[in-house]
Design a protein around this motif. Structure first.
Motif, PDB file in Angstrom:
ATOM      1  N   LYS A 280       9.457  -1.362 -12.363  1.00 48.37           N
ATOM      2  CA  LYS A 280       8.898  -2.184 -11.286  1.00 48.37           C
ATOM      3  C   LYS A 280       7.369  -2.135 -11.297  1.00 48.37           C
ATOM      4  O   LYS A 280       6.710  -3.128 -11.014  1.00 48.37           O
TER       5      LYS A 280
ATOM      6  N   VAL B 187       2.481 -10.851  -6.399  1.00 47.93           N
ATOM      7  CA  VAL B 187       3.938 -10.819  -6.513  1.00 47.93           C
ATOM      8  C   VAL B 187       4.508  -9.748  -5.590  1.00 47.93           C
ATOM      9  O   VAL B 187       5.623  -9.859  -5.110  1.00 47.93           O
ATOM     10  N   VAL B 188       3.716  -8.711  -5.297  1.00 48.67           N
ATOM     11  CA  VAL B 188       4.179  -7.609  -4.445  1.00 48.67           C
ATOM     12  C   VAL B 188       4.226  -8.018  -2.979  1.00 48.67           C
ATOM     13  O   VAL B 188       5.190  -7.749  -2.279  1.00 48.67           O
TER      14      VAL B 188
ATOM     15  N   CYS C  11       5.586  -5.672 -11.186  1.00 51.45           N
ATOM     16  CA  CYS C  11       5.194  -6.003  -9.819  1.00 51.45           C
ATOM     17  C   CYS C  11       3.730  -5.643  -9.551  1.00 51.45           C
ATOM     18  O   CYS C  11       3.410  -4.503  -9.214  1.00 51.45           O
ATOM     19  N   THR C  12       2.877  -6.624  -9.699  1.00 51.06           N
ATOM     20  CA  THR C  12       1.449  -6.420  -9.448  1.00 51.06           C
ATOM     21  C   THR C  12       0.902  -7.615  -8.683  1.00 51.06           C
ATOM     22  O   THR C  12       1.511  -8.682  -8.650  1.00 51.06           O
TER      23      THR C  12
ATOM     24  N   CYS D 115      10.490  -7.806  -6.749  1.00 52.59           N
ATOM     25  CA  CYS D 115       9.280  -7.048  -6.397  1.00 52.59           C
ATOM     26  C   CYS D 115       9.134  -6.849  -4.897  1.00 52.59           C
ATOM     27  O   CYS D 115       8.606  -5.837  -4.445  1.00 52.59           O
TER      28      CYS D 115
END
Length: 110
Positions: free
Chosen positions: A3, A11-12, A7-8, A108
């Motif tokens: 993740k 998108v988080v 997930c950065t 995410c």
């Protein structure tokens, strides 16, 4: 896939504008330009491996998000390029692209 790797950024914790960009604007504009534009042009000129070339171009469109993002979207970009190669319908690719982005967001955010 980890993740932390995927997930950065937005998108988080996407806001409304990010959702519109990721679920509507990016899929429609990127598929129209890359598939209906570049890949179709390559196909009509009988350039070898048009799907691979358009997938690479698609990945490079994401360099602004970093080289990790480029690597992460290369395989999905190839899947979209192959979908276009067989369907020749960029709208179908945009719908699939939207679905991929929704899955990434869901994975995410949750």
């Amino acid at each position: 896939m980890s993740k932390q790797l995927v997930c950065t950024g937005q998108v988080v914790a996407p806001d409304a504008a990010a959702l519109v960009r990721l679920l509507l604007l990016a899929p429609v504009l990127e598929e129209w330009v890359v598939r209906a534009g570049l890949q179709e042009w390559l196909i009509r000129r009988a350039v070898p491996v048009p799907a691979v070339l358009s997938a690479a171009a698609f990945a490079l469109l994401h360099v602004g998000s970093g080289w990790r993002a480029v690597g992460l979207v290369l395989a999905p970009g190839l899947a979209l390029a192959l979908l276009y190669q067989y369907s020749r319908d960029w709208r179908l690719c945009a719908l699939a692209h939207c679905g991929m982005n929704a899955l990434a967001l869901g994975g995410c955010v949750l």
